[in-house]
Design a protein around this motif. Structure first.
Motif, PDB file in Angstrom:
ATOM      1  N   GLN A 194      18.805  -3.686   2.995  1.00 50.26           N
ATOM      2  CA  GLN A 194      18.379  -2.293   3.038  1.00 50.26           C
ATOM      3  C   GLN A 194      17.732  -2.000   4.383  1.00 50.26           C
ATOM      4  OE1 GLN A 194      18.510   0.443   0.558  1.00 50.26           O
ATOM      5  NE2 GLN A 194      18.115   1.387   2.560  1.00 50.26           N
ATOM      6  N   ALA A 195      18.224  -0.956   5.029  1.00 51.26           N
ATOM      7  CA  ALA A 195      17.666  -0.540   6.312  1.00 51.26           C
ATOM      8  C   ALA A 195      16.642   0.569   6.105  1.00 51.26           C
ATOM      9  CB  ALA A 195      18.780  -0.050   7.227  1.00 51.26           C
ATOM     10  N   LEU A 247      13.879   0.368  13.719  1.00 50.80           N
ATOM     11  CA  LEU A 247      14.439   0.229  12.390  1.00 50.80           C
ATOM     12  C   LEU A 247      14.157  -1.175  11.875  1.00 50.80           C
ATOM     13  CD1 LEU A 247      17.961   1.783  13.036  1.00 50.80           C
ATOM     14  CD2 LEU A 247      15.864   2.951  12.353  1.00 50.80           C
ATOM     15  N   SER A 248      14.097  -1.300  10.570  1.00 47.20           N
ATOM     16  CA  SER A 248      13.966  -2.617   9.968  1.00 47.20           C
ATOM     17  C   SER A 248      15.025  -2.776   8.883  1.00 47.20           C
ATOM     18  CB  SER A 248      12.563  -2.818   9.389  1.00 47.20           C
ATOM     19  OG  SER A 248      12.293  -1.868   8.381  1.00 47.20           O
ATOM     20  N   CYS A 249      15.361  -4.015   8.622  1.00 48.44           N
ATOM     21  CA  CYS A 249      16.334  -4.337   7.578  1.00 48.44           C
ATOM     22  C   CYS A 249      15.785  -5.513   6.785  1.00 48.44           C
ATOM     23  CB  CYS A 249      17.681  -4.683   8.190  1.00 48.44           C
ATOM     24  SG  CYS A 249      18.849  -5.423   7.021  1.00 48.44           S
ATOM     25  N   VAL A 250      15.659  -5.317   5.497  1.00 49.91           N
ATOM     26  CA  VAL A 250      15.141  -6.355   4.623  1.00 49.91           C
ATOM     27  C   VAL A 250      16.281  -6.905   3.772  1.00 49.91           C
ATOM     28  CG1 VAL A 250      13.491  -6.924   2.811  1.00 49.91           C
ATOM     29  CG2 VAL A 250      12.897  -5.232   4.561  1.00 49.91           C
ATOM     30  N   GLY A 251      16.408  -8.221   3.759  1.00 47.59           N
ATOM     31  CA  GLY A 251      17.436  -8.858   2.966  1.00 47.59           C
ATOM     32  C   GLY A 251      16.850  -9.630   1.803  1.00 47.59           C
ATOM     33  N   SER A 252      17.646  -9.791   0.743  1.00 46.02           N
ATOM     34  CA  SER A 252      17.220 -10.592  -0.396  1.00 46.02           C
ATOM     35  C   SER A 252      18.441 -11.176  -1.070  1.00 46.02           C
ATOM     36  CB  SER A 252      16.414  -9.748  -1.390  1.00 46.02           C
ATOM     37  OG  SER A 252      17.198  -8.696  -1.915  1.00 46.02           O
ATOM     38  N   GLY A 253      18.209 -12.245  -1.835  1.00 44.38           N
ATOM     39  CA  GLY A 253      19.296 -12.854  -2.581  1.00 44.38           C
ATOM     40  C   GLY A 253      20.100 -13.883  -1.813  1.00 44.38           C
ATOM     41  N   ARG A 297      18.621  -1.096  26.374  1.00 47.13           N
ATOM     42  CA  ARG A 297      17.771  -0.130  25.676  1.00 47.13           C
ATOM     43  C   ARG A 297      17.338  -0.636  24.303  1.00 47.13           C
ATOM     44  NH1 ARG A 297      19.726   4.506  23.957  1.00 47.13           N
ATOM     45  NH2 ARG A 297      21.929   3.898  23.861  1.00 47.13           N
ATOM     46  N   VAL A 298      17.914  -1.736  23.862  1.00 49.11           N
ATOM     47  CA  VAL A 298      17.709  -2.199  22.496  1.00 49.11           C
ATOM     48  C   VAL A 298      17.204  -3.636  22.481  1.00 49.11           C
ATOM     49  CG1 VAL A 298      18.948  -2.855  20.396  1.00 49.11           C
ATOM     50  CG2 VAL A 298      19.371  -0.640  21.441  1.00 49.11           C
ATOM     51  N   ILE A 299      16.289  -3.897  21.575  1.00 50.25           N
ATOM     52  CA  ILE A 299      15.863  -5.264  21.306  1.00 50.25           C
ATOM     53  C   ILE A 299      15.968  -5.509  19.809  1.00 50.25           C
ATOM     54  CG2 ILE A 299      13.969  -6.924  21.356  1.00 50.25           C
ATOM     55  CD1 ILE A 299      12.907  -5.491  23.810  1.00 50.25           C
ATOM     56  N   MET A 300      16.692  -6.563  19.455  1.00 46.16           N
ATOM     57  CA  MET A 300      16.790  -6.975  18.053  1.00 46.16           C
ATOM     58  C   MET A 300      15.961  -8.227  17.865  1.00 46.16           C
ATOM     59  SD  MET A 300      20.143  -7.867  15.765  1.00 46.16           S
ATOM     60  CE  MET A 300      19.991  -8.362  14.045  1.00 46.16           C
ATOM     61  N   SER A 301      15.173  -8.255  16.803  1.00 44.95           N
ATOM     62  CA  SER A 301      14.340  -9.415  16.535  1.00 44.95           C
ATOM     63  C   SER A 301      14.376  -9.727  15.052  1.00 44.95           C
ATOM     64  CB  SER A 301      12.905  -9.166  17.000  1.00 44.95           C
ATOM     65  OG  SER A 301      12.356  -8.047  16.337  1.00 44.95           O
ATOM     66  N   SER A 302      13.877 -10.904  14.726  1.00 41.98           N
ATOM     67  CA  SER A 302      13.930 -11.351  13.339  1.00 41.98           C
ATOM     68  C   SER A 302      12.642 -12.052  12.965  1.00 41.98           C
ATOM     69  CB  SER A 302      15.114 -12.305  13.157  1.00 41.98           C
ATOM     70  OG  SER A 302      15.147 -12.832  11.847  1.00 41.98           O
ATOM     71  N   VAL A 303      12.175 -11.814  11.755  1.00 34.72           N
ATOM     72  CA  VAL A 303      11.065 -12.554  11.186  1.00 34.72           C
ATOM     73  C   VAL A 303      11.601 -13.159   9.891  1.00 34.72           C
ATOM     74  CG1 VAL A 303       8.716 -12.504  10.313  1.00 34.72           C
ATOM     75  CG2 VAL A 303       9.377 -11.010  12.208  1.00 34.72           C
ATOM     76  N   ASN A 304      12.092 -14.383   9.981  1.00 37.36           N
ATOM     77  CA  ASN A 304      12.747 -15.000   8.822  1.00 37.36           C
ATOM     78  C   ASN A 304      11.806 -15.147   7.628  1.00 37.36           C
ATOM     79  OD1 ASN A 304      15.210 -15.203  10.131  1.00 37.36           O
ATOM     80  ND2 ASN A 304      14.793 -17.266  10.895  1.00 37.36           N
ATOM     81  N   ALA A 305      10.539 -15.374   7.899  1.00 34.82           N
ATOM     82  CA  ALA A 305       9.585 -15.527   6.804  1.00 34.82           C
ATOM     83  C   ALA A 305       9.466 -14.258   5.974  1.00 34.82           C
ATOM     84  CB  ALA A 305       8.223 -15.929   7.359  1.00 34.82           C
ATOM     85  N   LYS A 306       9.833 -13.138   6.568  1.00 36.20           N
ATOM     86  CA  LYS A 306       9.800 -11.859   5.870  1.00 36.20           C
ATOM     87  C   LYS A 306      11.193 -11.372   5.486  1.00 36.20           C
ATOM     88  CE  LYS A 306       5.541 -10.098   8.008  1.00 36.20           C
ATOM     89  NZ  LYS A 306       4.924  -8.957   8.746  1.00 36.20           N
ATOM     90  N   ASN A 307      12.217 -12.208   5.756  1.00 36.36           N
ATOM     91  CA  ASN A 307      13.606 -11.795   5.487  1.00 36.36           C
ATOM     92  C   ASN A 307      13.909 -10.438   6.109  1.00 36.36           C
ATOM     93  OD1 ASN A 307      13.827 -14.128   4.038  1.00 36.36           O
ATOM     94  ND2 ASN A 307      14.248 -13.162   2.077  1.00 36.36           N
ATOM     95  N   THR A 308      13.434 -10.248   7.319  1.00 37.21           N
ATOM     96  CA  THR A 308      13.522  -8.943   7.952  1.00 37.21           C
ATOM     97  C   THR A 308      14.006  -9.065   9.394  1.00 37.21           C
ATOM     98  OG1 THR A 308      11.700  -8.122   6.578  1.00 37.21           O
ATOM     99  CG2 THR A 308      12.241  -6.841   8.537  1.00 37.21           C
ATOM    100  N   VAL A 309      14.893  -8.170   9.775  1.00 33.99           N
ATOM    101  CA  VAL A 309      15.257  -8.021  11.174  1.00 33.99           C
ATOM    102  C   VAL A 309      14.853  -6.615  11.610  1.00 33.99           C
ATOM    103  CG1 VAL A 309      17.150  -9.682  11.173  1.00 33.99           C
ATOM    104  CG2 VAL A 309      17.606  -7.275  10.629  1.00 33.99           C
ATOM    105  N   TYR A 310      14.620  -6.489  12.902  1.00 39.12           N
ATOM    106  CA  TYR A 310      14.183  -5.223  13.474  1.00 39.12           C
ATOM    107  C   TYR A 310      15.139  -4.821  14.597  1.00 39.12           C
ATOM    108  CZ  TYR A 310       9.895  -6.569  11.081  1.00 39.12           C
ATOM    109  OH  TYR A 310       8.981  -6.966  10.120  1.00 39.12           O
TER     110      TYR A 310
END
Length: 125
Positions: free
Chosen positions: A5-6, A20-26, A67-80
């Motif tokens: 979900q974004a 923007l953020s994207c949260v993954g699960s499952g 212009r864009v930076i993509m990052s990830s926080v795996n502990a939160k199952n989230t990318v930005y």
């Protein structure tokens, strides 16, 4: 069930910034490449950026590079996805997906297994 979900869309003025953020699960979040895509009205879907599981690199499309930076926080199952100096042509539905991405001979390749629900970004001029 796999879910993605974004969040974070909305109205932003040209020249401004958005995140923007994207949260993954499952699924094991660090076991897959995660990518951002966008689709503008009347246009084909476009890959924007991807964090590649296979080589650990982060890739960007030419249309957003610099212009864009993509990052990830795996502990939160989230990318930005942070985008600066937004333009009206950045207006689109942005969504994330999991699967495989890589770069070969300068070209980005995507093979995505699951797609999330998007978030609409509108850039006013």
């Amino acid at each position: 069930d796999v879910q993605l979900q974004a969040y974070g869309g909305g109205l932003v003025q040209a020249g401004g910034s958005l995140e923007l953020s994207c949260v993954g699960s499952g699924f094991p979040f660090d076991g897959y490449s995660i990518a951002w895509f966008r689709q503008a009205p009347g246009k084909e879907r476009e890959g924007v950026s991807c964090i590649s599981k296979s080589d650990g690199s982060t890739y960007y499309s030419d249309s957003v590079k610099g212009r864009v930076i993509m990052s990830s926080v795996n502990a939160k199952n989230t990318v930005y996805l942070r985008m600066d100096m937004v333009k009206p042509e950045d207006t689109a539905n942005y969504y994330c997906a999991r699967g495989v991405c890589t770069k070969v001979a300068g070209a980005l390749y995507y093979d995505m297994y699951d797609w999330g629900k998007g978030t609409l970004v509108t850039v006013s001029s």
